[in-house]
Design an enzyme around this catalytic site. Structure first.
Site, PDB file in Angstrom:
ATOM      1  N   SER A 226      -5.424  81.284 108.117  1.00  0.00           N
ATOM      2  CA  SER A 226      -5.178  82.819 108.035  1.00  0.00           C
ATOM      3  C   SER A 226      -4.703  83.813 107.372  1.00  0.00           C
ATOM      4  O   SER A 226      -3.621  83.521 107.423  1.00  0.00           O
ATOM      5  CB  SER A 226      -5.195  83.728 109.750  1.00  0.00           C
ATOM      6  OG  SER A 226      -4.137  84.316 109.718  1.00  0.00           O
ATOM      7  N   ASP A 227      -5.726  85.161 106.918  1.00  0.00           N
ATOM      8  CA  ASP A 227      -4.752  86.197 106.820  1.00  0.00           C
ATOM      9  C   ASP A 227      -3.504  86.544 107.605  1.00  0.00           C
ATOM     10  O   ASP A 227      -4.079  86.133 108.767  1.00  0.00           O
ATOM     11  CB  ASP A 227      -5.870  87.227 105.760  1.00  0.00           C
ATOM     12  CG  ASP A 227      -4.456  87.698 104.924  1.00  0.00           C
ATOM     13  OD1 ASP A 227      -2.951  87.680 104.579  1.00  0.00           O
ATOM     14  OD2 ASP A 227      -5.684  88.501 103.865  1.00  0.00           O
ATOM     15  N   TRP A 228      -2.599  86.786 107.266  1.00  0.00           N
ATOM     16  CA  TRP A 228      -1.280  87.290 108.395  1.00  0.00           C
ATOM     17  C   TRP A 228      -2.403  88.936 109.353  1.00  0.00           C
ATOM     18  O   TRP A 228      -2.560  89.979 109.415  1.00  0.00           O
ATOM     19  CB  TRP A 228      -0.355  88.196 107.778  1.00  0.00           C
ATOM     20  CG  TRP A 228       0.667  87.099 107.464  1.00  0.00           C
ATOM     21  CD1 TRP A 228       1.844  87.716 107.338  1.00  0.00           C
ATOM     22  CD2 TRP A 228       0.541  86.289 106.701  1.00  0.00           C
ATOM     23  NE1 TRP A 228       2.558  86.373 107.179  1.00  0.00           N
ATOM     24  CE2 TRP A 228       1.868  85.441 106.582  1.00  0.00           C
ATOM     25  CE3 TRP A 228      -0.292  84.610 105.981  1.00  0.00           C
ATOM     26  CZ2 TRP A 228       2.077  83.906 106.383  1.00  0.00           C
ATOM     27  CZ3 TRP A 228      -0.661  83.361 106.000  1.00  0.00           C
ATOM     28  CH2 TRP A 228       0.949  82.904 105.528  1.00  0.00           C
ATOM     29  N   ALA A 230      -4.976  87.830 110.542  1.00  0.00           N
ATOM     30  CA  ALA A 230      -6.634  88.215 110.699  1.00  0.00           C
ATOM     31  C   ALA A 230      -7.107  86.867 111.574  1.00  0.00           C
ATOM     32  O   ALA A 230      -8.763  87.781 112.123  1.00  0.00           O
ATOM     33  CB  ALA A 230      -7.067  87.143 109.675  1.00  0.00           C
TER      34      ALA A 230
END
Length: 830
Positions: A226-228, A230
């Site tokens: 995941s993006d941080w 997300a």
């Protein structure tokens, strides 16, 4: 996809308890995963990129190679250079003991207002995909995982955590997903990063696009990270979302254990994620007793610096040249612009790295022209916020350059360290800054001024108190504003300024910060620096004009900055910041022999262009900026870049300009007509078309031919004889576009890129180049890849509008294309 012994990994997975499996699915901290020593699994370390490898600390004591921004590298259109770019990053990752690089960013430059425009490759998916594939291959050749991001349609920053992008199926497949397909299928990327945004109503970490096309069509067998922050709910655990970052807290954890035990989430979904993380561990050498190839040794620093310079030159685009360049041994050069001494080498946000040294334009020009008298004038203010204290102006108590930083909890001193930089950045709860109630920076400051006080500033989310010679001179608090992006505020926190009294030539300063955490967990930054100059713009302009008049040649460096182009916000204007346009006009009036160097990561308005003798776009060119510029001006090297996006002449004619959602929704109503495709169907003319670029020689296409018939089993070969009709060796890019001739039932672009190749030749030489035109270039999406039969025009060009030859191609109808055939048709010009 690469072969891994899944039976071995399955055996390891079966040894784990449910709690251990779930623990593996969330990071241990900001940059690493959990180790499990009993199965031989060590932690996997990740690092931001994509134009440098920062490592797991943000610290001047561990500097990084600062390559040209991805847009600058993409302007080379050079697959070989992009593979070596990836190898340079892979080498840096090995040197810093990093296993996974969080790049490349391959979102589409849908509009020049996008804040992370500089971090992506192009407005075109074919160019993006081809170059990103080589980037991935280069990184992974060092045993380091590459992470194409942000999957998908994460093309702007406004409301980026919550925006719902509404995009039609054709545009999604033919533009936004197309950029990811080749790096995953052909590049064999080991990871993909899911984005913050939603796509058609479903957030990326929970979106069915994670299964189809990513897994079921493209055969991706890697880790979706995941993006941080997300990952927001347990629903993402039901989807092919494998790893939630950062840790140690996420929406999964104990809640996911309970959901599996209650039968709400299938254990098979958890095992699938664990197997993928173990497969990644095998690939990067993080799993003991698994035969993994030894990682290559890091590339020597000197070689990396030479490559950084080469890449900066290869991506520099000569926009205009009326015979001024290359310069002919001038006896005096006036270098003008703040950017000439404060080199803007990179954009802002998570892509930021700290290089060991930067060659400024002033330094590079002085080195390239040792016979010339080189002067500098500020000209106009670009700086926003604080600039770092100049090295040598601040010292610790023992006289060594830098400062002493102390960390306290309560009254207890946790630690004390010496720092050469005037700021600190921290991301982890285990770091000293996160464990401290109070952080103190202590140094003696000796500025170059004769005034009784000196302006300074501090930045950070904090309560603060400032002491000058042990007397309190300022105190207060700094907090987020309501519209601040939480992650952007880590690197661009609120600031305040103060006047420090000088005792003689120096002052003893102590700045105490009491951290106040924002919304990004334990991430924080604090710094002390200098605010922009308070000299009047009239004085700065007059000084620059005088310098230009007194020199044989003037070089004006105009720039944006990391405060203008950054993660976390979009641009609201394409104008150069400050009074730089006024500066350029005044210098052009004072000296017609003026070169304007554009130091910006994305297009900016150039309202004075008609009057300039030469203009050179160098983007954010990395740490070797100055040497690259010097060699280009002197003619030692040719600027060989071509624009990877359309450069607008103004903002009123932009065909795609929307970055601001309405009621949370951002509609991609332009469909497949993005970038030059949108310009071609409008009545407006940009300043420079997609693919444009001049050089120090001239070119023509003297013959063109087509070999083969496009089908899933056979691509088309476009053959072109390209002649260097100038007076010196040079390079160009031959670009092949397709147009539909026969009537079409499909809303097609007027013209679209189908293939390209870089060509180099000596003066007077003609070379024959083959450009592969894959079958997929003729296809459109309608529930599958369909080829509409009929006649197409194949164009041989030097830009999207500079057509030099054409041939007619007749294509048989085919479709819908199944998954297997679709993968056979992925070539995209590689």
């Amino acid at each position: 996809m690469s072969a891994i012994n899944d039976e071995v990994l399955r055996t390891l997975c079966d040894q784990l308890s449910l709690e251990e499996k779930v623990q593996l699915l969330t990071g241990r901290d900001s940059w690493s995963t959990w180790p499990l020593p009993r199965i031989g699994l060590r932690s996997i370390v990740m690092s931001d990129g994509p134009a440098g490898v920062r490592g797991d600390t943000w610290d001047e004591r561990s500097p990084s190679l600062n390559l040209p921004s991805p847009t600058a590298a993409a302007a080379s259109w050079n697959r070989d250079l992009m593979r070596r770019y990836g190898q340079a990053l892979g080498s840096e990752a090995v040197r810093k003991a990093v296993d996974v690089l969080l790049g490349p960013t391959i979102n589409i430059q849908r509009t020049p207002y996008g804040g992370r425009h500089f971090e992506a490759f192009s407005e075109d998916p074919v160019l993006t995909a081809a170059l990103a594939t080589e980037y991935v291959r280069g990184v992974q050749s060092f045993g380091v995982g590459a992470t194409p991001k942000h999957y998908v349609a994460n093309d702007s920053e406004t409301e980026r955590f919550t925006v719902d992008v509404h995009v039609g199926e054709r545009a999604l497949r033919e533009v936004y997903l197309l950029a990811f397909e080749q790096p995953i299928v052909e590049g064999d990327a080991w990871l993909v990063m899911s984005a913050y945004n939603s796509i058609n109503g479903v957030t990326a970490s929970e979106n069915p696009l994670l299964e189809s096309p990513l897994n079921s069509e493209w055969g991706f067998d890697g880790v979706v990270v995941s993006d941080w922050t997300a990952v927001r709910s347990l629903q993402s655990a039901r989807m092919p979302q494998d790893l939630a970052m950062p840790g140690p807290r996420s929406a999964w954890g104990d809640a996911l254990v309970r959901a599996v035990r209650a039968g709400d989430i299938d254990l098979d979904a958890i095992d699938r994620k664990v197997l993928r993380i173990l497969r990644l561990a095998t690939r990067v050498g993080a799993l003991a007793d698994i035969d993994t190839p030894q990682k290559p040794s890091p590339i020597p620093d000197a070689e990396l610096r030479r490559f950084a310079r080469e890449a900066a030159i290869a991506g520099s685009v000569l926009l205009k040249n009326e015979g001024l360049l290359p310069l002919s041994a001038p006896d005096s050069i006036a270098v003008i612009g703040e950017g000439a001494v404060i080199a803007r080498t990179q954009g802002g946000g998570s892509a930021t790295v700290i290089p060991a040294a930067v060659v400024t334009p002033l330094e590079g020009i002085s080195s390239a022209f040792p016979q010339a008298a080189v002067t500098w004038a500020h000209g106009a203010v670009v700086q926003q916020g604080l600039a770092d204290l100049v090295d040598g102006t601040f010292t610790a108590a023992d006289g060594t350059p830098g400062m002493t930083v102390r960390y306290f909890t309560g009254e207890r001193l946790l630690s004390e360290e010496h720092r050469r930089a005037s700021g600190i950045v921290s991301f982890d709860g285990s770091a000293l800054a996160a464990r401290s109630d109070l952080i103190e920076m202590h140094f003696r400051y000796t500025p170059s001024t004769s005034q009784p006080t000196v302006p300074l500033g501090i930045a950070g989310l904090c309560d603060y108190e400032i002491f000058a010679d042990e007397e309190v001179i300022a105190s207060g608090e700094l907090r987020l504003r309501p519209d601040d992006d939480p992650s952007a505020a880590v690197l661009h926190p609120p600031t305040t300024t103060f006047a420090a009294p000088l005792t003689g030539a120096a002052v003893d300063l102590r700045v105490q910060f009491r951290p106040k955490l924002g919304e990004m967990g334990d991430a924080m930054s604090f710094r002390i620096g200098t605010p922009p100059t308070t000299r009047s713009s009239a004085d700065l302009l007059a000084e620059a004009v005088a310098a230009a008049k007194n020199a044989q040649v003037a070089v004006v460096v105009v720039s944006t900055s990391a405060e203008v182009e950054s993660e976390g916000f979009d641009r609201d204007s394409l104008a150069l910041p400050g009074k730089q346009d006024e500066l350029v006009r005044a210098v052009l009036d004072a000296n017609p022999n003026t070169v304007v160097v554009v130091n910006a990561g994305a297009p900016v308005r150039l309202p004075w262009l008609e009057d300039a003798a030469a203009a050179l776009a160098m983007w954010f060119p990395g740490q070797e900026f100055g040497d690259a510029l010097g060699r280009i001006l002197a003619g030692t090297d040719e600027p060989s870049g071509r624009l990877p996006m359309t450069w607008p002449a103004d903002e009123t004619s932009l065909p795609v300009a929307t970055v601001t959602p309405r009621d949370g929704v951002l509609r991609y109503d332009e469909g497949v007509h993005v970038g030059y495709r949108a310009w071609l169907r409008s009545d407006n003319t940009p300043a420079f078309p997609f693919g444009f670029g001049l050089g120090y020689t001239t070119w023509d296409v003297t013959s063109a031919d087509v070999i083969g018939v496009p089908s899933p089993e056979s691509d088309l070969s476009a053959m072109a004889s390209v002649s260097n009709i100038g007076t010196r060796r040079g390079s160009t890019v031959i670009q092949c576009y397709l147009e539909r001739i026969s009537p079409s039932a499909v809303d097609r672009p007027k013209r679209w890129l189908a293939g390209f190749e870089v060509v180099s030749a000596e003066a007077g030489e003609t070379v024959t180049v083959e450009i592969t035109i894959p079958s997929r270039a003729f296809a459109h999406w309608s529930g599958g890849w369909l080829i509409e039969g009929g006649e197409y025009r194949l164009l041989f060009a030097f830009s999207s509008v500079d057509i030099r030859a054409e041939r007619v191609v007749t294509v048989a109808a085919r479709g819908p294309v199944g998954v297997e055939d679709a993968q056979d048709m992925v070539g995209l010009g590689a």
